[in-house]
Design a protein around this motif. Sequence first.
Motif, PDB file in Angstrom:
ATOM      1  N   PRO A   1     -11.263   4.993   0.071  1.00 28.82           N
ATOM      2  CA  PRO A   1     -10.883   6.379   0.391  1.00 28.82           C
ATOM      3  C   PRO A   1      -9.613   6.514   1.220  1.00 28.82           C
ATOM      4  O   PRO A   1      -8.859   7.471   1.029  1.00 28.82           O
ATOM      5  N   SER A   2      -9.355   5.578   2.119  1.00 29.98           N
ATOM      6  CA  SER A   2      -8.141   5.704   2.935  1.00 29.98           C
ATOM      7  C   SER A   2      -6.900   5.518   2.071  1.00 29.98           C
ATOM      8  O   SER A   2      -5.921   6.268   2.192  1.00 29.98           O
ATOM      9  N   LYS A   3      -6.937   4.536   1.167  1.00 25.21           N
ATOM     10  CA  LYS A   3      -5.798   4.309   0.275  1.00 25.21           C
ATOM     11  C   LYS A   3      -5.687   5.453  -0.736  1.00 25.21           C
ATOM     12  O   LYS A   3      -4.574   5.850  -1.123  1.00 25.21           O
ATOM     13  N   GLN A   4      -6.806   5.984  -1.144  1.00 23.03           N
ATOM     14  CA  GLN A   4      -6.807   7.119  -2.059  1.00 23.03           C
ATOM     15  C   GLN A   4      -6.115   8.316  -1.404  1.00 23.03           C
ATOM     16  O   GLN A   4      -5.302   9.014  -2.028  1.00 23.03           O
ATOM     17  N   ALA A   5      -6.427   8.534  -0.127  1.00 25.10           N
ATOM     18  CA  ALA A   5      -5.813   9.646   0.605  1.00 25.10           C
ATOM     19  C   ALA A   5      -4.309   9.439   0.764  1.00 25.10           C
ATOM     20  O   ALA A   5      -3.515  10.388   0.624  1.00 25.10           O
ATOM     21  N   ILE A   6      -3.911   8.197   1.057  1.00 23.32           N
ATOM     22  CA  ILE A   6      -2.479   7.890   1.195  1.00 23.32           C
ATOM     23  C   ILE A   6      -1.759   8.141  -0.120  1.00 23.32           C
ATOM     24  O   ILE A   6      -0.683   8.739  -0.154  1.00 23.32           O
ATOM     25  N   TYR A   7      -2.380   7.688  -1.222  1.00 25.59           N
ATOM     26  CA  TYR A   7      -1.794   7.901  -2.551  1.00 25.59           C
ATOM     27  C   TYR A   7      -1.578   9.394  -2.798  1.00 25.59           C
ATOM     28  O   TYR A   7      -0.507   9.816  -3.272  1.00 25.59           O
TER      29      TYR A   7
ATOM     30  N   ASN B   1       6.305  -2.886   2.801  1.00 24.14           N
ATOM     31  CA  ASN B   1       5.588  -4.151   2.662  1.00 24.14           C
ATOM     32  C   ASN B   1       4.076  -3.922   2.584  1.00 24.14           C
ATOM     33  O   ASN B   1       3.359  -4.637   1.876  1.00 24.14           O
ATOM     34  N   TYR B   2       3.584  -2.924   3.318  1.00 24.61           N
ATOM     35  CA  TYR B   2       2.169  -2.558   3.206  1.00 24.61           C
ATOM     36  C   TYR B   2       1.839  -2.151   1.769  1.00 24.61           C
ATOM     37  O   TYR B   2       0.793  -2.530   1.221  1.00 24.61           O
ATOM     38  N   CYS B   3       2.742  -1.386   1.160  1.00 23.71           N
ATOM     39  CA  CYS B   3       2.522  -0.987  -0.240  1.00 23.71           C
ATOM     40  C   CYS B   3       2.487  -2.206  -1.150  1.00 23.71           C
ATOM     41  O   CYS B   3       1.700  -2.255  -2.107  1.00 23.71           O
ATOM     42  N   TYR B   4       3.330  -3.203  -0.868  1.00 21.14           N
ATOM     43  CA  TYR B   4       3.271  -4.449  -1.641  1.00 21.14           C
ATOM     44  C   TYR B   4       1.893  -5.091  -1.508  1.00 21.14           C
ATOM     45  O   TYR B   4       1.335  -5.612  -2.481  1.00 21.14           O
ATOM     46  N   SER B   5       1.345  -5.080  -0.291  1.00 19.73           N
ATOM     47  CA  SER B   5       0.054  -5.733  -0.073  1.00 19.73           C
ATOM     48  C   SER B   5      -1.066  -4.993  -0.803  1.00 19.73           C
ATOM     49  O   SER B   5      -2.000  -5.614  -1.321  1.00 19.73           O
ATOM     50  N   VAL B   6      -0.965  -3.651  -0.863  1.00 26.39           N
ATOM     51  CA  VAL B   6      -1.941  -2.875  -1.630  1.00 26.39           C
ATOM     52  C   VAL B   6      -1.830  -3.226  -3.111  1.00 26.39           C
ATOM     53  O   VAL B   6      -2.834  -3.448  -3.792  1.00 26.39           O
ATOM     54  N   ALA B   7      -0.597  -3.281  -3.615  1.00 28.89           N
ATOM     55  CA  ALA B   7      -0.372  -3.658  -5.015  1.00 28.89           C
ATOM     56  C   ALA B   7      -0.923  -5.057  -5.296  1.00 28.89           C
ATOM     57  O   ALA B   7      -1.545  -5.299  -6.342  1.00 28.89           O
ATOM     58  N   ALA B   8      -0.715  -5.970  -4.352  1.00 26.50           N
ATOM     59  CA  ALA B   8      -1.201  -7.341  -4.532  1.00 26.50           C
ATOM     60  C   ALA B   8      -2.729  -7.367  -4.621  1.00 26.50           C
ATOM     61  O   ALA B   8      -3.300  -8.103  -5.437  1.00 26.50           O
ATOM     62  N   ASP B   9      -3.392  -6.570  -3.788  1.00 21.17           N
ATOM     63  CA  ASP B   9      -4.865  -6.509  -3.837  1.00 21.17           C
ATOM     64  C   ASP B   9      -5.356  -5.939  -5.167  1.00 21.17           C
ATOM     65  O   ASP B   9      -6.332  -6.437  -5.742  1.00 21.17           O
ATOM     66  N   ILE B  10      -4.693  -4.886  -5.645  1.00 18.89           N
ATOM     67  CA  ILE B  10      -5.084  -4.286  -6.924  1.00 18.89           C
ATOM     68  C   ILE B  10      -4.962  -5.301  -8.049  1.00 18.89           C
ATOM     69  O   ILE B  10      -5.864  -5.450  -8.890  1.00 18.89           O
TER      70      ILE B  10
ATOM     71  N   LYS C   1      -6.235  10.260 -12.569  1.00 21.61           N
ATOM     72  CA  LYS C   1      -6.841   9.026 -13.073  1.00 21.61           C
ATOM     73  C   LYS C   1      -6.651   7.878 -12.081  1.00 21.61           C
ATOM     74  O   LYS C   1      -7.582   7.130 -11.790  1.00 21.61           O
ATOM     75  N   GLN C   2      -5.441   7.773 -11.524  1.00 26.98           N
ATOM     76  CA  GLN C   2      -5.189   6.696 -10.568  1.00 26.98           C
ATOM     77  C   GLN C   2      -5.927   6.942  -9.254  1.00 26.98           C
ATOM     78  O   GLN C   2      -6.383   5.992  -8.606  1.00 26.98           O
ATOM     79  N   MET C   3      -6.052   8.190  -8.854  1.00 25.56           N
ATOM     80  CA  MET C   3      -6.854   8.510  -7.670  1.00 25.56           C
ATOM     81  C   MET C   3      -8.299   8.062  -7.872  1.00 25.56           C
ATOM     82  O   MET C   3      -8.919   7.485  -6.963  1.00 25.56           O
ATOM     83  N   ASN C   4      -8.835   8.290  -9.067  1.00 21.82           N
ATOM     84  CA  ASN C   4     -10.216   7.893  -9.364  1.00 21.82           C
ATOM     85  C   ASN C   4     -10.386   6.375  -9.334  1.00 21.82           C
ATOM     86  O   ASN C   4     -11.442   5.872  -8.947  1.00 21.82           O
TER      87      ASN C   4
END
Length: 258
Positions: A239-245, A176-185, A230-233
């Motif tokens: 940075p925290s979400k980038q690290a998780i990715y 569900n956290y991943c859903y919330s990240v997707a929703a923000d993007i 590319k997606q990391m960039n």
Amino acid sequence: MKSIIMVGAGNLATQLGLALAEVGFPIVQVFSRTKESAQDLANKLNSEAITDINSLRNDADVYIFSVKDSVLCQLIPNVCRGKKDKLFLHTAGSMPLDCFKGFANRYGVFYPMQTFSKSRKVNFKEIPIFIEGSTNDTVQEIRDIASSISDYVISLSTNDRQYLHLAAVWACNFVNYCYSVAADILENKDIPFNVIIPLINETTQKVHDINPKDAQTGPAVRWDKNIIEKQMNLMSSFPSKQAIYGMISKDIHEQNKQ
């Protein structure tokens, strides 16, 4: 039917209380530290709302704790005091059975493994309830209550239940956290979240028929470094979400190499 007091008025307590009341259990009191929460659930259950733990009735048959893990052990001594012949249950996935030891004679665990929200009604018949009890007779008593609302009642030890809860955190809370990240993007680019719902639905449905490891797709499986970089960039501002990715992508790739 056994009379019940709900100690707690949150998401799980709300849905569990409603399910028990629907099959005929009288919910005689609802305790919460906040008046609004206690009264809201009590109104739905035709029950009495209280905010003072010392106002709990002594004559109920069953006391069900649905509170934060950090609060459970604080409440147990006060709630159990003077009620040695009553049945006490907690609904926590990771708390041990023995947190009642020394405070009650009959006690157990009543853990419905599901995600709950106050406003979203669930079908308890489809929810597995994992139980544990202080004696064989207590286990049977708990099973009788659980079986009245669920078709899936399973005995499970404290040790095994903690791993079940860990799996549930991965499969539900983290997802569900991943859903919330997707929703923000999507929201940042004015793209409606509902465009991704068919993808979510198919991902969820697929694991009904395919082992999750076999169902895994995406750039991490193929180790498509150009797409991953590319997606990391694109997440350089987070940075925290980038690290998780990065960590999840690496782990997916390693898992699929096996």
